[in-house]
Design a protein around this motif. Structure first.
Motif, PDB file in Angstrom:
ATOM      1  N   LEU A  30       0.824  -1.205   0.000  1.00  0.00           N
ATOM      2  CA  LEU A  30       0.000   0.000   0.000  1.00  0.00           C
ATOM      3  C   LEU A  30       0.862   1.260   0.000  1.00  0.00           C
ATOM      4  N   LYS A  37      -3.550   5.439  -4.512  1.00  0.00           N
ATOM      5  CA  LYS A  37      -3.551   4.696  -3.255  1.00  0.00           C
ATOM      6  C   LYS A  37      -4.953   4.523  -2.690  1.00  0.00           C
ATOM      7  N   TYR A  40      -6.613   1.844  -4.763  1.00  0.00           N
ATOM      8  CA  TYR A  40      -5.983   0.563  -4.433  1.00  0.00           C
ATOM      9  C   TYR A  40      -6.560   0.036  -3.122  1.00  0.00           C
ATOM     10  N   ALA A  41      -6.633   0.905  -2.126  1.00  0.00           N
ATOM     11  CA  ALA A  41      -7.148   0.511  -0.816  1.00  0.00           C
ATOM     12  C   ALA A  41      -8.608   0.082  -0.910  1.00  0.00           C
ATOM     13  N   ALA A 118      -4.243  -6.217  -5.685  1.00  0.00           N
ATOM     14  CA  ALA A 118      -5.068  -5.807  -4.546  1.00  0.00           C
ATOM     15  C   ALA A 118      -6.304  -6.692  -4.440  1.00  0.00           C
ATOM     16  N   SER A 170      -5.483  -0.638   5.443  1.00  0.00           N
ATOM     17  CA  SER A 170      -5.590   0.459   4.489  1.00  0.00           C
ATOM     18  C   SER A 170      -5.488   1.847   5.120  1.00  0.00           C
TER      19      SER A 170
END
Length: 214
Positions: A30, A37, A40-41, A118, A170
């Protein structure tokens, strides 16, 4: 009572899972991902929640089958005995004797952390049993889920586990706290592991006393 304990252990097991190699690798991915980001999280959290739901549904099936047997009158006794065993395993550092997966996350998932990794990583870690778990909290959660008052509570607990596991990894604040705890040591353990063990003892012992006094 068992319902409250179920969700307490599901959330605790999810948080404790940060104290594993896979958990620490997720934190690193992460931090180093080249994609957005936040996106992605989000992909990771949603996938982790889905993975938890899959495991919860599977346990819910076992729960339903057990509800059709006379065993349901002995749930409290079984939980107390197993929780005592879990405490002993933690005390003697033998939690590795419990069944656990040993899936190793491919190194390219860390080096090339994108949306695909992810999604895959989130689903696998959300399921829980595929990768190694820290200590006995995950097994305590599964035990309580098997003996939940209703099968759909097992499903909801699985969703809770997956969502909390994904969310914890996250949040930047959580990552900074984890790194801080890893840098400090207490009694030959990282402070992260020491805190996890203390929480495990408190939850397991408190649950035994609560069930006995109820």
């Amino acid at each position: 009572m068992l319902t409250l304990l179920l969700f307490l252990f599901a959330a605790s097991a999810a948080v404790a899972s940060v104290d594993t190699t896979c958990g620490l690798n997720v934190l690193g991915s992460l931090d180093n991902t080249k994609v957005n980001k936040a996106s992605y999280a989000l992909v990771y959290v949603l996938s982790c929640t889905l993975g938890g739901a899959v495991t919860g549904l599977a346990i819910g099936g076992i729960n339903y089958l057990l509800s059709l047997t006379p065993l349901n009158t002995s749930y409290n006794a079984i939980i107390i005995i197993m929780f005592a065993v879990f405490i002993l395993l933690e005390l003697f550092n033998k939690s590795g004797l419990l069944p656990a997966g040993n899936f190793i996350v491919p190194s390219e998932w860390i080096r090339q952390a994108g949306y695909r990794s992810a999604a895959l990583w989130g689903h696998i870690l959300g399921m829980g049993f595929i990768t190694l778990q820290a200590g006995v909290l995950f097994h305590a959660y599964v035990l309580l889920s098997i003996f939940a008052p209703a099968w759909w509570l097992s499903l909801l607990a699985g969703i809770c586990f997956g969502f909390v596991r994904g969310t914890v990894f996250s949040l930047p604040l959580i990552r900074s706290v984890v790194h801080m705890l890893l840098e400090k040591r207490w009694l030959k353990r990282t402070l992260l592991s020491a805190v996890r063990l203390v929480v495990s003892y408190v939850l397991l012992t408190g649950s035994i006393l609560w069930i006995l006094l109820s």
